[in-house]
Design an enzyme around this catalytic site. Sequence first.
Site, PDB file in Angstrom:
ATOM      1  N   ASP A  45       0.823  -1.208   0.000  1.00 25.80           N
ATOM      2  CA  ASP A  45       0.000   0.000   0.000  1.00 25.80           C
ATOM      3  C   ASP A  45       0.861   1.264   0.000  1.00 25.80           C
ATOM      4  O   ASP A  45       0.466   2.288  -0.554  1.00 25.80           O
ATOM      5  CB  ASP A  45      -0.931   0.002   1.215  1.00 25.80           C
ATOM      6  CG  ASP A  45      -2.081  -0.983   1.050  1.00 25.80           C
ATOM      7  OD1 ASP A  45      -2.309  -1.431  -0.088  1.00 25.80           O
ATOM      8  OD2 ASP A  45      -2.740  -1.312   2.051  1.00 25.80           O
ATOM      9  N   ASN A 126      -5.018   8.366   1.780  1.00 21.16           N
ATOM     10  CA  ASN A 126      -5.320   7.660   3.021  1.00 21.16           C
ATOM     11  C   ASN A 126      -5.737   8.581   4.154  1.00 21.16           C
ATOM     12  O   ASN A 126      -6.873   8.568   4.591  1.00 21.16           O
ATOM     13  CB  ASN A 126      -4.113   6.826   3.470  1.00 21.16           C
ATOM     14  CG  ASN A 126      -4.223   5.375   3.077  1.00 21.16           C
ATOM     15  OD1 ASN A 126      -5.073   5.003   2.274  1.00 21.16           O
ATOM     16  ND2 ASN A 126      -3.349   4.546   3.623  1.00 21.16           N
ATOM     17  N   ASP A 154      -2.191  13.644  21.977  1.00 18.01           N
ATOM     18  CA  ASP A 154      -1.050  13.328  21.118  1.00 18.01           C
ATOM     19  C   ASP A 154      -1.233  13.801  19.687  1.00 18.01           C
ATOM     20  O   ASP A 154      -0.251  14.047  18.976  1.00 18.01           O
ATOM     21  CB  ASP A 154      -0.799  11.817  21.112  1.00 18.01           C
ATOM     22  CG  ASP A 154      -0.116  11.347  22.392  1.00 18.01           C
ATOM     23  OD1 ASP A 154       0.161  12.182  23.259  1.00 18.01           O
ATOM     24  OD2 ASP A 154       0.122  10.131  22.517  1.00 18.01           O
TER      25      ASP A 154
END
Length: 267
Positions: A45, A126, A154
Site C-alpha cells: 500500500d 489515506n 497526542d
Amino acid sequence: MRYYVLDRGDQLSVDLSESFHKLAAAQGLQLDAESPDIVVSIGGDGTMLHAFHTFIDRIPSIAFVGVHTGHLGFYADWKADEIPELVRMMSNHREEGKLAPRIVRYPLLELEIRKKSGTTSYICLNEFTLKSVDGTVVAQVDINDRMFEMFRGDGICVSTPSGSTAYNKSLGGAMIHPSIEALQISEIASINNRVFRTMGSALVLPKHHHCDIYSRKEQNLLLTVDHINLPMNDLISVRCQVAAQKISFVRYRPFPFWERVRNAFLG
C-alpha cells in the site's frame, strides 16, 4: 494503451517489474512515464501511495492497479504470480478501447495548510495526521466555521473512506465504504478529565462539510500527508474537506470492498 510501472524497490518487486515490461511489450502495450492511461503499482500500500503522489497532477486522467508483494496490500487486486493474467487483461482492455466500464472511483481528502510563511494545498489518499514533536498538541477544532472542541492530546487523524482501514482503524475509528463521500476525524490519545474535555469518539463529516484545525500555542508539529512528513513550527490552521476529484482504480475482476476488509483483517 499507455502504462507505467512503479515498484517498491526490493528485489522481488524489481524482478516483477522487469517481467511486466517484457510481457507488456509482447502484447503491444506502450510504456509512457509522462502520460500513462494506467499506473501499475508493484509492492504494498505504501507503493500505491507513492504512485498516487507521483502522478497527483494527472489524477483525473489516470487509473491505478496494484500488484501485492508485501504482507498486506489493501489497494492491490493482483498477486505476484498473476502478472501474466493482468497484462493479458490490460491488452484486451486496449483492444476494447474503453476504460470507463472497469473503473471504480474513491473519494480523496483535500487540505489547505495555512502557515505564517504562506498557504499550501495537498490531496490525501489515506489520511492526514497532526502530531506534536515535543509535547501535547493543543488545537481548536471547528466544524463548518463554528468551534466544536479544544483538543489536547497526542494528535488528530483525518482519513478518507479508503484510508479508514489504515491508521484510523487502529485509533478505534469506523471503517467506511468508499462509495460514501465523507471524511473521518479521529483523536490520538486525547486528554479527558474534569478540566479538559474532548468528544472522545470519531466524527464522520459528509462531503459538503469541512473542519478547521487551529494551532493554539507555539508548538513544533509534524504534519503527515499519507507518507509525506511536513515538520513545521509556524502552523496557523489546516482546513480539511472531501476533495472535488477522486482516484480511479481499474477493476478487471470483482473484488468487493467488504471482501477486501475481511481478507485483510480476518483472513
